[in-house]
Scaffold this active site. Sequence first.
Site, mmCIF file in Angstrom:
data_model
loop_
_atom_site.group_PDB
_atom_site.id
_atom_site.type_symbol
_atom_site.label_atom_id
_atom_site.label_comp_id
_atom_site.label_asym_id
_atom_site.label_seq_id
_atom_site.Cartn_x
_atom_site.Cartn_y
_atom_site.Cartn_z
ATOM 1 N N ALA A 1002 -24.071 9.417 23.907
ATOM 2 C CA ALA A 1002 -24.584 10.778 24.089
ATOM 3 C C ALA A 1002 -24.848 11.126 25.551
ATOM 4 O O ALA A 1002 -25.688 11.973 25.838
ATOM 5 C CB ALA A 1002 -25.844 10.999 23.251
ATOM 6 N N GLU A 1184 -19.712 12.605 28.431
ATOM 7 C CA GLU A 1184 -19.020 13.342 27.378
ATOM 8 C C GLU A 1184 -18.562 14.751 27.735
ATOM 9 O O GLU A 1184 -17.520 15.192 27.239
ATOM 10 C CB GLU A 1184 -19.924 13.430 26.151
#
Length: 1252
Positions: A1002, A1184
């Site tokens: 994450a 990400e």
Amino acid sequence: MSPRGALSIYILIRSMSSIFLNLSNACLLPICSLHGAAVTTVEGVGSTKARIHPVQERVAKCHGTQCGFCTPGMVMSIYTLLRNHPEPTLDQLTDALGGNLCRCTGYRPIIDACKTFCKTSGCCQSKENGVCCLDQGINELPEFEEGNKVSEIPKLFSEEEFLPLDPTQELIFPPELMVRQMTLKELLEAKENPQAPIVMGNTSVGISNHTALFTNDFILGLTLGAGLSLAQVKEILAEVIQKLPEEKTQTYHALLKHLGTLAGCQIRNMASLGGHIVSRHLDSDLNPLLAVGNCTLNLLSKEGERQIPLNEQFLTKCPSADLKPGEILVSVNIPYSRKWEFVSAFRQAQRQQNALAIVNSGMRVFFGEGGGIIRELSIAYGGVGPTTICAKNSCQKLIGRPWNEEMLDAACRLILDEVSLPGWAPGGKVEFKRTLLISFFFKFYLKVSQILKTMVNGTDRVLSALEDLHSRNHWGTSKYQDVDPKQLPQDPIGRPIMHLSGIKHTTGEAIYCDDMPVLDGELFLAFVTSSRAHAEIVSIDLSEALSLPGVVDIVTEEDLRGVNSFCLLIEPEKLLETQEVSCVGQLVCAVVADSEVQAKQAAKKVKIVYQDLEPVILTIEEAIRHHSFFQGERKLEYGNVDEAFKVVDQILEGEIHMGGQEHFYMETQSMLAVPKGEDQEMDVYVSSQFPKYIQVTWVAATLKVPANKIMCHVKRVGGAFGGKVTKTGIMAAITAFAANKHGRPVRCILERGEDMLITGGRHPYLGKYKAGFMNDGRILALDVEHYCNGGSTLDESLFVLETGVLKVDNAYKFPNLRCQGWACKTNLPSNTALRGFGFPQSGLITENCITEVAAKCGLSPEKVRMMNMYKEIDQTPYKQEIDATNLIQCWKECMAMSSYSLRKVAVEKFNSENYWKKKGLAMVPLKFPVGFGSTAACQAAALVHIYLDGSVLVTHGGIEMGQGVHTKMIQVASRELRMPMSNVHLRGTSTETVPNANVSGASLVADLNGLAVKDACQTLLKRLEPIISKNPKGTWKDWAQAAYDESISLSATGYFRGYETHMNWETGEGHPFEYFVFGAACSEVEIDCLTGAHKNIRTDIVMDIGHSINPALDVGQIEGAFIQGMGLYTIEELKYSPQGVLYTRGPDQYKIPAVSDVPTELHVSFLPPSQNSNTLYSSKGLGEPGVFLGCSVFFAIHDAVRAARQERGLLGPLKLDSPLTPEKIRMACEDKFTKMIPRDEPGSYVPWNIPV
């Protein structure tokens, strides 16, 4: 693939007259084939124990390594190139790296390292818009600030510090080294055994029958020895072409063109010409050309010499035209072309380079004395049948006809009639292949017509069809933040520090799980998986497998009674299933044997009898029809959508399907379980992102022991991207169970095909939307439905779905928004987390809607995007406050940096001047919220020790998987303790030192663990303040000893309790994210409307990253994520059979981006630092966000396709799904050829593959 990705070795072979210096894949070479050769691996090039080689140093210091698993292969490719060409050209560099794959870096820093060995002018040599990059014009980057031109942008490395390359210091070829000679007579005697194939390159084991390494001219052409490698053939042809008149070298030119993209240099160095010919693969690139070129094969046996033509009969293995038992292929005669004879080669693959052709072709026409009347015509195709197909009848019927438009039309119809493909043909893409058959012939027609000067009016607009799209020379810039001049020189924060393991990556000394030495008594475990998608297991027969030598045990569900099922989230999941399987690839049992070979042989001998069950649900559409969903829907609503639809000017409805993606980490799933021999203790060494999960949830629970008996260790991971969490835990538990049962270490390493079959990947998505908007482009209402294909078990599908729903708005303020999502339960391996975690799918759906709205309004998508973007302080649909100032800044800077307006005009001009080639330009914004959604999931801990010599050891809960988190943690410790980074060491991650650590993912690993490390260091520094104040000029050794003498603890734990995040799905409100990463990307592409090929011309990226902790690592994360996203949206395509079997189980079938796919220009710029006091030094997580920016390439292609369709009068809605492969591009560029092909009625056949 070899261990270590594309691991290569360097081979020196001495023949009677020369030395060959070759690069090869280690996995291709039988040991016996290396008799008389000197072999150098990466360890022989250089090491930290002796000296590192300049290649190793530059790859590391140019930041060309992240996870490091592929790095030895990269080093060997560059090293071998430099041994052969000490000052290589940029083309040679691109070619040398063409056989290597990297999933982390995006290749740009590796290319930068290579360029330091080149003698170049600084020009990119691309001239994409007809303008040199060194000249003023649209290709030049604009000034960001006054006086800050591109030439002044600092590099992330300093070339002045590099070791010089000195060819005189390289390894010397041993003079006594000789190749074992084998005469033709000896070879013929060996061939008396027809079951003994001759193996040379081993790229096609057991098929080729060839020998001889020679070349010479014969009176009518060139004779090439069958034993020549394809690389040698390439060199010979290039040399011959220089010496002969062009009219004689038509066939040689065509062969050379195919050899430039056939496989990678490692394969070409080892694969032989004879082996390639005799193998007669259906997608052979050379055989169609050799067949139309009237080549002959020279054979030899004990009975004497013989010649046979390389024609259709030979290619179809007709006995009367094939090699006889005992015969060998000695050489190949390739005739010269004649005056008024023309030969061309064509191919289209999923990827530009190092990919098998979808369709390829060789074509030859001869006009006799000119006049444009066909005297001879030969056409052969590969990829459309079981072997090379010759369109003999079509060619015969065209002889005597003039070379004109009427002939073209007749030829296309004849070819389609003769070379027929059934709808169920293996490989799929049937309509695309049919179109390529005649598209290739049209290209050939154009080329010959151009030479014959028989073109009709409009020549200039159509001749662009003849130009290749391959991009070769790459260049780029990175504009990062300057360090505050007030910052202390020894403070490493904000500086481009090399990856902590960079040098070890390049020397091969970095240790991964499978590098750990074999332990005494070690066993190997191999899984047996289901071959059915939905079936009852009637019986399992283990007897034959257990009877094999070396087999110790087979673990089944019966062995795991009471511990075989665990509840993950809300759905139970089994370790092993021996009753009812729900997907192909489900784990059924596990074979434990003395060796890997024995375990895998035994696994194949396990006999399972199935009874198929209904229904078999594979696709999202099937799941919707059967109402097959995991847990209820997720819903987010803001404003009043239904009322808003009543007041808008227009309403649009649409949908887009997005395929899944394989993680394709270079290091496959790997684990080693080691019983300690007492107190039920066990050490588990595993390539995982979540050690606590493996320790507590899986292994300890499976063994029924407390977690304090199980220690999980992770030194480093060779890539993960979200794929080393849930399935890793299941396999580790089974491996640990076997180790515990037998009291011996057990190792499990999956092969690439096994890994792809078992582990699942990114969720395929179906997005449906209904948008209400005003004529000026303002979207007032948006109603969206998300369906993700979760597979057979829940895994992380619900979390992925929630993330997609929460992030559906991307960068836009929709005043009235409703988004609902469902996770579909299907009979596929369960899909799981993959970099971006739902947002790449969700964002694409939204951006596709924006693009369609723009088309309806007659506006550019960029204008509609800007109009609907968040402005300054605003509120998200879940009522979290957002400050979008930096979003707008990123957008504006990207517009300026990319020269968007100027290039848009240039693209339109290009499109107006070219009918068969089109360019597209697109720009997309990014708002990526960062956070786990709960405070507990964000907590982190660290442990810091100071030893009496003043050195420091840091341990934290984060996993090093290429992103450089360990490097950043040492930077943090260095700043906080005010000591050099060289004083700080970090050994790895272990549940023994830091318990209960959360998953590494994450984009938060450095954020959370850095704050914990910072806390521990500050605790220590506070304790030591009295000591330091007494002796401010002392050393750390002095202070540590003084503290010890005063009984002050030199060890401290650090802790960060987590960001205050939460989300209430009942009310649809919350604060699920801590901050937002903003960005924008502008991409330009060029497409070939006849083949569907595309070239990535340029990409500009601007990112808001807060304060960068390490700009070198941050740029690497952005570029690597972008290239991975580009692959997701354009070339990476998973293919499943109608029975649920995954076809794409390796690099041959599944294509990730290679060096040739990187945009020719790639520019990355950071916004100036912005404050965010809650994060680590006001930094932002970047692992990400960049994935989504890859869709700028998707929409650039979309723009180009729309331009092609508009020119053809196709003004209706344009529906393009992802990935936007050559097949989809070509079939969307409708023209007379796509209308000409036959179409199969849906339902009249069972397709080879289905979209899931």
